[in-house]
Design an enzyme around this catalytic site. Sequence first.
Site, PDB file in Angstrom:
ATOM      1  N   GLU A  30       0.821  -1.230   0.000  1.00  0.00           N
ATOM      2  CA  GLU A  30       0.000   0.000   0.000  1.00  0.00           C
ATOM      3  C   GLU A  30       0.848   1.271   0.000  1.00  0.00           C
ATOM      4  O   GLU A  30       0.439   2.297   0.541  1.00  0.00           O
ATOM      5  CB  GLU A  30      -0.964   0.008   1.193  1.00  0.00           C
ATOM      6  CG  GLU A  30      -2.006  -1.098   1.137  1.00  0.00           C
ATOM      7  CD  GLU A  30      -3.043  -0.996   2.236  1.00  0.00           C
ATOM      8  OE1 GLU A  30      -2.729  -0.441   3.308  1.00  0.00           O
ATOM      9  OE2 GLU A  30      -4.174  -1.468   2.032  1.00  0.00           O
ATOM     10  N   GLU A  38      -6.872  -7.335  -1.164  1.00  0.00           N
ATOM     11  CA  GLU A  38      -7.559  -7.153   0.115  1.00  0.00           C
ATOM     12  C   GLU A  38      -8.991  -6.703  -0.137  1.00  0.00           C
ATOM     13  O   GLU A  38      -9.247  -5.531  -0.406  1.00  0.00           O
ATOM     14  CB  GLU A  38      -6.845  -6.127   1.004  1.00  0.00           C
ATOM     15  CG  GLU A  38      -5.502  -6.584   1.528  1.00  0.00           C
ATOM     16  CD  GLU A  38      -4.896  -5.621   2.540  1.00  0.00           C
ATOM     17  OE1 GLU A  38      -5.622  -4.738   3.054  1.00  0.00           O
ATOM     18  OE2 GLU A  38      -3.685  -5.741   2.818  1.00  0.00           O
TER      19      GLU A  38
END
Length: 842
Positions: free
Chosen positions: A179, A248
């Site tokens: 991320e 995710e």
Amino acid sequence: MRGTGFLLVLCWVLLTTSFAANVTYDHRALLIDGKRRVLISGSIHYPRSTPEMWPDLFQKSKDGGLDVIETYVFWNLHEPVRNQYDFEGRKDLVKFVKTVADAGLYVHLRIGPYACAEWNYGGFPLWLHFIPGIQFRTDNEPFKAEMERFTAKIVDMMKQEKLYASQGGPIILSQIENEYGNVDSEYGPAAKSYIVWAASMATSLDTGVPWVMCQQVDAPDPIINACNGFYCDQFKPNSDKKPKMWTEGYSGWFLSFGDPVPHRPVEDLAFAVARFFQLGGTFQNYYMYHGGTNFGRSTGGPFVSTSYDYDAPIDEYGVLRQPKWGHLKDVHKAVKLCEEALVATDPTVTSLGPNLEATVYKTGSVCAAFLANVGIQSDATVNFNGNSYHLPAWSVSILPDCKNVVLNTAKINSVAMIPSFIHQSLSGNIDSSKALDSDWSWINEPIGISKDNAFVKLGLLEQINTTADRSDYLWYSLSTNIEGDEPFLEDGSQTILHVESLGHALHAFINGKLAGSGKGSSDNAEVAVEIPIALTTGKNTIDLLSLTVGLQNYGAFFDIMGAGITGPVKLKGTKNGTTIDLSSQQWTYQVGLKGEESGLSSGSSSQWVSQPTLPKNQPLTWYKTKLNAPAGSDPVALDFTGLGKGEAWVNGQSIGRYWPVYVASNGGCTDSCDYRGSYNASKCRKNCGKPSQTLYHVPRSWLQKSGNTLVLFEEIGGDPTQISFATRQIGSLCSHVSESHPSPMETWNADSRSVKKLEPTLSLECPFPGQVISSIKFASFGTPHGICGGFSHGQCSSRRALSIVQKACIGSKSCSIGVSVNRFGDPCQGVTKSLAVEASCT
């Protein structure tokens, strides 16, 4: 049986040593040995469960339709001291990966080594912070050297055990970084060169499988960039040579102390998953599939709770969360029925009206379709390929043959279960003739400075740089002399102690007595308190105990976000406004507690005091008792209602921080939750106005049958005799199926690509071996409404429903009942009817 077991082992050895898989990718999918695959994955983090739990978790994952288990690698867990490694017990990454393989599943190994994951310090070890000249997650030579060293260490471990698919093992993917695209703009031009370096470093390790970067739109080739989020249907990879991957997909959200409990309805999660596959996705991962428990001091945040349940399909205790697990299992089956068409071609999308669309995958004679209603208010009827289809709002229908609906995401066939916790007093573990208090012993933690390694510094120190996170606790101690004529004490003026802290909580003691406390929150960790105090003429001691509740794990430069009492610290007179600033005076510091240094958490010290009267509701107290494990095999928790804040150990193993007095706010919860419309972490929350967490998981494998040692450190005061065991059980199981539901998934005949025209069916099955359905609490065919545990009859109801269900189900482990007027009669013609049942198992 011995011979069969030997053959199975031999087969596995032959498979893992002789048949290495070639994992590649193209614009549609991952390819395993040249074959495009639709892959469904779930995150399970090895340290958030126990090795004894792993086989069952993986079997339930496989039974739920998963192909892959995804886990982070937690650097600070494995290298708590530089160059000193730990891969034992819950940290046994190799055993975890091998256990996944034993279940017949693949692995996605997210090395990072930055994890985020609501894990302490994002997974980085604290010693990293003290390397001269280091800057995390940027083009910085000291950081890159350490990151490469640890990443290579993990890759080498996996290679030595032949765990990559290229060696015949289960690992088909690895992830580098995590991320970073969410924060890279904060790091300036160096972010780009860092990402290029990270990609090059990872691929140079020659794992033989693809690497992934999630949330990284500029991931360099050949790294696959992937999506994280509640919805990823609109995501597009940065190259038409890369597949659409979702690393995710949030099954719920994490819980923080002081917040309500998050909940994500399965209808919305199923909608998000179906939309992703509808619009070209071929790899999807649930974060989390089993969340588990933040044992010890592993939580990040700060303020993330000990429970990391995440409203996942398998709950914190390893029990199926129904109907979430079952409905998603049906979604996975439906998607897999479309696999041949999905991977063969790109989708064709057609509008069927406002908020309505059809997506078709067709190659030769193979055809699969998805019909979506992305509106949030109105159901719709659409015409597609000459047939009429009813689409509830915010739903997707899946048609594996472009004709028959095998599943609609808003219509649940799966059984629902109401979890329950059966409480048992710890007093059941001792002779009933004894007083309850007598089974407890205690030690008082000294207030203020008590250790030989205390030190003196001018001014107020930042906590993390001072403790290096060796403990949650840092004492700030100051003695000040009051002559009696200070201006702020004149005229009977009350004295106020003003303290400001970067967080996360603090307790103020004046002359050995607790004067007041303060705490931050998940939204704002900083603490500012004004505490009325009583000073006396002569020497006064101010002892401030500052504490952390998990270190920051997310955000740009999260690694340099501070904690502790950085000031100012002032004494203020309320009448005349006079202020004395104590901030720059000479303070004495102590890292950690005397009891931590003495090893009280093991319970073996000779210092424990046993007297008839147990001190209760006193701050800074260590407690110890012996207890027997609850009978049976149900998962176990301790209910800490009656305690304040602290940490607990069972047989020397930390079950985590407890904080049952931190109550969630009263606002933001709803009795019922409408799944329609975009989900976010503040939607559908529960438990407002109640403690965020009272139940704390104790793994069965940590408990002996008898003679277990429970140790508590209580910070602010509580009554340990109120603690009780709670065993995780199922209270009721329910199902509610209408005439408009699709037939059960099992009725699809994949060979002939057709659906047997069977009626919708309501099915019940007891969750545990040896159980049978013992009673029917509710049954209604007609227009029943409500939810499991709260069903009620509607305006019309068949009189025969209860007796029909009882006859079909009682005494059996499972039962199935067709939902039709042919079986129950027609209590109200012209109305779509449904069957709702609530049952108990024993």
